[in-house]
Design a protein around this motif. Structure first.
Motif, PDB file in Angstrom:
ATOM      1  N   CYS A  23     -23.190  23.268  13.388  1.00 21.69           N
ATOM      2  CA  CYS A  23     -22.742  24.086  12.071  1.00 21.69           C
ATOM      3  C   CYS A  23     -23.341  23.875  11.114  1.00 21.69           C
ATOM      4  O   CYS A  23     -24.100  22.609  10.826  1.00 21.69           O
ATOM      5  CB  CYS A  23     -21.328  23.464  12.028  1.00 21.69           C
ATOM      6  SG  CYS A  23     -20.354  24.068  10.663  1.00 21.69           S
ATOM      7  N   GLY A  24     -23.446  24.697  10.295  1.00 26.00           N
ATOM      8  CA  GLY A  24     -24.130  24.530   8.794  1.00 26.00           C
ATOM      9  C   GLY A  24     -23.218  23.455   8.225  1.00 26.00           C
ATOM     10  O   GLY A  24     -22.085  23.248   7.989  1.00 26.00           O
ATOM     11  N   ILE A  25     -24.249  22.697   7.231  1.00 27.57           N
ATOM     12  CA  ILE A  25     -23.616  21.625   6.559  1.00 27.57           C
ATOM     13  C   ILE A  25     -23.611  22.233   5.016  1.00 27.57           C
ATOM     14  O   ILE A  25     -24.748  22.457   4.471  1.00 27.57           O
ATOM     15  CB  ILE A  25     -24.590  20.420   6.635  1.00 27.57           C
ATOM     16  CG1 ILE A  25     -24.695  20.025   8.136  1.00 27.57           C
ATOM     17  CG2 ILE A  25     -23.853  18.966   5.685  1.00 27.57           C
ATOM     18  CD1 ILE A  25     -23.473  19.416   8.763  1.00 27.57           C
ATOM     19  N   PRO A  26     -22.377  21.885   4.345  1.00 28.58           N
ATOM     20  CA  PRO A  26     -22.421  22.161   2.729  1.00 28.58           C
ATOM     21  C   PRO A  26     -23.416  21.373   2.067  1.00 28.58           C
ATOM     22  O   PRO A  26     -23.722  20.138   2.296  1.00 28.58           O
ATOM     23  CB  PRO A  26     -20.966  21.683   2.489  1.00 28.58           C
ATOM     24  CG  PRO A  26     -20.067  21.742   3.556  1.00 28.58           C
ATOM     25  CD  PRO A  26     -21.175  21.330   4.845  1.00 28.58           C
ATOM     26  N   GLY A  27     -24.159  22.153   1.247  1.00 29.60           N
ATOM     27  CA  GLY A  27     -25.266  21.597   0.448  1.00 29.60           C
ATOM     28  C   GLY A  27     -26.682  21.326   0.788  1.00 29.60           C
ATOM     29  O   GLY A  27     -27.395  20.998   0.528  1.00 29.60           O
ATOM     30  N   ILE A  28     -26.723  21.838   2.524  1.00 28.93           N
ATOM     31  CA  ILE A  28     -28.026  21.886   2.828  1.00 28.93           C
ATOM     32  C   ILE A  28     -28.291  23.179   3.246  1.00 28.93           C
ATOM     33  O   ILE A  28     -27.315  23.933   4.035  1.00 28.93           O
ATOM     34  CB  ILE A  28     -28.108  21.021   4.369  1.00 28.93           C
ATOM     35  CG1 ILE A  28     -27.706  19.504   4.025  1.00 28.93           C
ATOM     36  CG2 ILE A  28     -29.240  20.844   4.880  1.00 28.93           C
ATOM     37  CD1 ILE A  28     -27.686  18.766   5.144  1.00 28.93           C
ATOM     38  N   ASP A  29     -29.370  23.978   2.810  1.00 30.73           N
ATOM     39  CA  ASP A  29     -29.777  25.329   2.887  1.00 30.73           C
ATOM     40  C   ASP A  29     -29.903  25.661   4.326  1.00 30.73           C
ATOM     41  O   ASP A  29     -29.388  26.916   4.837  1.00 30.73           O
ATOM     42  CB  ASP A  29     -30.918  25.658   2.058  1.00 30.73           C
ATOM     43  CG  ASP A  29     -31.264  27.059   2.204  1.00 30.73           C
ATOM     44  OD1 ASP A  29     -30.423  27.874   2.023  1.00 30.73           O
ATOM     45  OD2 ASP A  29     -32.469  27.380   2.521  1.00 30.73           O
ATOM     46  N   LYS A  30     -30.836  25.063   5.209  1.00 32.06           N
ATOM     47  CA  LYS A  30     -30.975  25.204   6.622  1.00 32.06           C
ATOM     48  C   LYS A  30     -30.854  24.050   7.405  1.00 32.06           C
ATOM     49  O   LYS A  30     -30.980  22.945   7.113  1.00 32.06           O
ATOM     50  CB  LYS A  30     -32.403  25.574   6.803  1.00 32.06           C
ATOM     51  CG  LYS A  30     -32.863  26.956   6.082  1.00 32.06           C
ATOM     52  CD  LYS A  30     -34.439  27.115   6.459  1.00 32.06           C
ATOM     53  CE  LYS A  30     -34.817  28.465   5.752  1.00 32.06           C
ATOM     54  NZ  LYS A  30     -36.090  28.813   6.139  1.00 32.06           N
ATOM     55  N   ILE A  31     -30.047  24.454   8.675  1.00 32.76           N
ATOM     56  CA  ILE A  31     -29.902  23.175   9.371  1.00 32.76           C
ATOM     57  C   ILE A  31     -30.189  23.448  11.011  1.00 32.76           C
ATOM     58  O   ILE A  31     -30.086  24.614  11.191  1.00 32.76           O
ATOM     59  CB  ILE A  31     -28.066  22.899   9.375  1.00 32.76           C
ATOM     60  CG1 ILE A  31     -27.839  21.716  10.122  1.00 32.76           C
ATOM     61  CG2 ILE A  31     -27.444  24.042   9.850  1.00 32.76           C
ATOM     62  CD1 ILE A  31     -28.365  20.438   9.445  1.00 32.76           C
ATOM     63  N   TYR A  32     -30.588  22.433  11.586  1.00 32.91           N
ATOM     64  CA  TYR A  32     -31.137  22.649  12.861  1.00 32.91           C
ATOM     65  C   TYR A  32     -29.940  23.514  13.653  1.00 32.91           C
ATOM     66  O   TYR A  32     -29.097  23.116  13.575  1.00 32.91           O
ATOM     67  CB  TYR A  32     -31.557  21.476  13.488  1.00 32.91           C
ATOM     68  CG  TYR A  32     -31.624  21.553  15.110  1.00 32.91           C
ATOM     69  CD1 TYR A  32     -33.085  22.366  15.741  1.00 32.91           C
ATOM     70  CD2 TYR A  32     -30.743  21.315  15.991  1.00 32.91           C
ATOM     71  CE1 TYR A  32     -33.006  22.447  17.014  1.00 32.91           C
ATOM     72  CE2 TYR A  32     -30.675  21.483  17.553  1.00 32.91           C
ATOM     73  CZ  TYR A  32     -32.027  21.953  17.882  1.00 32.91           C
ATOM     74  OH  TYR A  32     -32.088  22.453  19.161  1.00 32.91           O
ATOM     75  N   GLY A  33     -30.455  24.278  14.584  1.00 28.48           N
ATOM     76  CA  GLY A  33     -29.473  25.067  15.486  1.00 28.48           C
ATOM     77  C   GLY A  33     -28.782  26.284  14.757  1.00 28.48           C
ATOM     78  O   GLY A  33     -28.131  26.846  15.619  1.00 28.48           O
ATOM     79  N   VAL A  34     -28.643  26.324  13.654  1.00 29.39           N
ATOM     80  CA  VAL A  34     -27.968  27.520  12.846  1.00 29.39           C
ATOM     81  C   VAL A  34     -28.946  28.564  12.441  1.00 29.39           C
ATOM     82  O   VAL A  34     -29.396  28.289  11.207  1.00 29.39           O
ATOM     83  CB  VAL A  34     -27.177  26.738  12.047  1.00 29.39           C
ATOM     84  CG1 VAL A  34     -26.100  27.885  11.132  1.00 29.39           C
ATOM     85  CG2 VAL A  34     -26.062  25.709  12.616  1.00 29.39           C
ATOM     86  N   PRO A  35     -28.723  29.769  12.957  1.00 24.79           N
ATOM     87  CA  PRO A  35     -29.571  31.008  12.326  1.00 24.79           C
ATOM     88  C   PRO A  35     -28.798  31.518  11.147  1.00 24.79           C
ATOM     89  O   PRO A  35     -27.827  31.383  11.093  1.00 24.79           O
ATOM     90  CB  PRO A  35     -29.817  31.933  13.538  1.00 24.79           C
ATOM     91  CG  PRO A  35     -28.708  31.778  14.113  1.00 24.79           C
ATOM     92  CD  PRO A  35     -28.132  29.968  14.071  1.00 24.79           C
ATOM     93  N   LYS A  36     -29.461  32.273  10.467  1.00 21.84           N
ATOM     94  CA  LYS A  36     -28.723  33.026   9.317  1.00 21.84           C
ATOM     95  C   LYS A  36     -28.749  34.571   9.770  1.00 21.84           C
ATOM     96  O   LYS A  36     -29.497  34.975  10.654  1.00 21.84           O
ATOM     97  CB  LYS A  36     -29.599  33.022   8.061  1.00 21.84           C
ATOM     98  CG  LYS A  36     -29.371  31.705   7.370  1.00 21.84           C
ATOM     99  CD  LYS A  36     -30.292  31.485   5.967  1.00 21.84           C
ATOM    100  CE  LYS A  36     -29.977  30.117   5.330  1.00 21.84           C
ATOM    101  NZ  LYS A  36     -28.762  29.930   5.052  1.00 21.84           N
ATOM    102  N   GLY A  37     -27.669  35.029   9.435  1.00 18.52           N
ATOM    103  CA  GLY A  37     -27.420  36.573   9.463  1.00 18.52           C
ATOM    104  C   GLY A  37     -27.099  37.006  10.939  1.00 18.52           C
ATOM    105  O   GLY A  37     -26.927  37.988  11.399  1.00 18.52           O
TER     106      GLY A  37
END
Length: 402
Positions: free
Chosen positions: A150-164
């Motif tokens: 899951c994305g982490i608040p305050g971190i722009d990119k996180i392993y395993g989580v794509p955008k869009g």
């Protein structure tokens, strides 16, 4: 079964794959996966310049002897490049031998130990709401085991989580991109994610989580302990594993099951972890741990200590590796689970496959060999394109583990 030809097929149908093809004098051939994500051409060079020329004229039936020749012969043994190259050769030889025997590979290994192979998929979301939706989608597809990122608040990119909403493919640039990381923000947030998932879906789903080597031992111990109420199937790669002793500290503080090993390439990388019972699942893969020959040794050793398999199976492994892994999974007595990150239609257009997926489970099929083949004409349409994995920095700029 004298080897008359051995070559490498490098193709990029959306991702780079390295395939070894070995042909014998009677016209039989076998193929193996030798893909090392982000370092593919290093393996190609090792194979073409050193390994494959030395196979010509050898008896393809002598799998063990060839394994020892490629492993011991160069003096400079182990390492990801050499062991991935060896894996490609080894799997191709097992494929050949099973074809010559006119039986599926799992039968040659000793027959199946189960009727179907449980797999886990990835459920990724930019926030908790999106992650819950991803878990629900996987559950409806029949998966009983789901890895959650899951994305982490305050971190722009996180392993395993794509955008869009795209499929996650970490090798995202010609040269390494840079991401930032905050352990503090991550540790404070992740337990909330699993609390919400259990509240929404109850206790029956097998939930997994990948830390991607980013914590110190005491931080990993804290996370494992805080996740205990949510009964994870495993916590993966909690710390860098070069120092196997650090798992003792984690083990002292948590009963959350621990998994590690997708970047291991030798039984020696996991020997102490297994014999000291510091892990519950060993995640070595066919393609990076010297092929089926060494995977059998690792699994047999692990069985003595109650450690089960959980082989890596992301899309940085080709369908060739997936096919071989499923035959291994069908046979191995101490099987745990198989990772499944589905290949795209474009990737699968280059390979034919006998393995079948239904309701969260795989069967490898009954085709002689490992049941996967490569269409060389299609493969030639997609030339190699360099793609690098990201690097990671702490918020103060310190280079960290990606």
């Amino acid at each position: 079964m004298k080897i008359t030809d051995a070559k490498v097929i490098l193709t990029c149908p959306g991702r780079n794959f390295v395939t070894v093809k070995i042909t014998t004098e009677d016209g039989l051939y076998g193929i193996g996966d030798a893909t090392l994500n982000g370092r593919e051409k290093s393996v190609v060079s090792y194979l073409e310049d050193y390994v494959l020329p030395a196979l010509i004229g050898r008896d393809a039936q002598r799998i063990e002897d060839i394994w020892q020749f490629v492993y011991r012969g160069p003096y400079w043994r182990r390492g990801p490049v050499g062991m991935t190259a060896l894996a490609g050769v080894d799997v191709a030889l097992w494929d050949l031998k099973a074809k010559a025997a006119n039986m599926p590979l799992y039968q040659l290994l000793g027959g199946r130990s189960r009727d179907r192979i449980m797999t886990y998929t990835h459920a990724n979301g930019e926030d908790i709401e999106a992650t819950l939706a991803a878990v629900e989608k996987a559950r409806k597809q029949g998966y009983q085991a789901i890895r959650v990122q899951c994305g982490i608040p305050g971190i722009d990119k996180i392993y395993g989580v794509p955008k869009g909403g795209k499929a996650y493919e970490p090798a995202d640039a010609d040269l390494p991109s840079e991401e930032s990381w905050s352990t503090h923000k991550y540790l404070n947030f992740i337990p909330r994610v699993f609390e919400e998932i259990r509240r929404e879906f109850g206790p029956d789903l097998h939930l997994l989580h990948d830390v991607h080597h980013r914590l110190t031992p005491i931080e990993a111990a804290r996370l494992g302990k805080e996740l205990e109420p949510y009964h994870l199937f495993w916590l993966e790669d909690a710390v860098p594993a070069e120092n196997q002793d650090v798992f003792k500290l984690i083990r002292q503080h948590t009963t959350t099951p621990l998994a590690v090993g997708e970047i291991f390439n030798s039984i020696h990388d996991c020997r102490e972890l297994i014999q000291n019972q510091l892990i519950d699942y060993i995640r070595t893969s066919v393609v990076h741990a010297g092929g089926i020959t060494q995977m059998r040794r690792i699994a047999d050793f692990a069985s003595l200590w109650g450690v089960r398999t959980g082989s890596h199976g992301a899309t940085d492994l080709s369908p060739v590796c997936m096919g071989a892994a499923l035959h291994f999974d069908y046979w191995v007595p101490n099987f745990g689970v198989q990772e499944h990150m589905p290949h795209s239609e474009l990737m699968e257009s280059v390979f034919t496959r006998a393995y079948q997926f239904e309701d969260g489970f795989f069967t490898p099929g009954e085709t002689p060999g490992h049941g996967v083949d490569i269409d060389e004409v299609e493969a030639a349409k997609y030339p190699y394109k360099r793609a690098s994995l990201p690097v990671n920095r702490l918020e103060d700029g310190t280079l960290w583990h990606w």
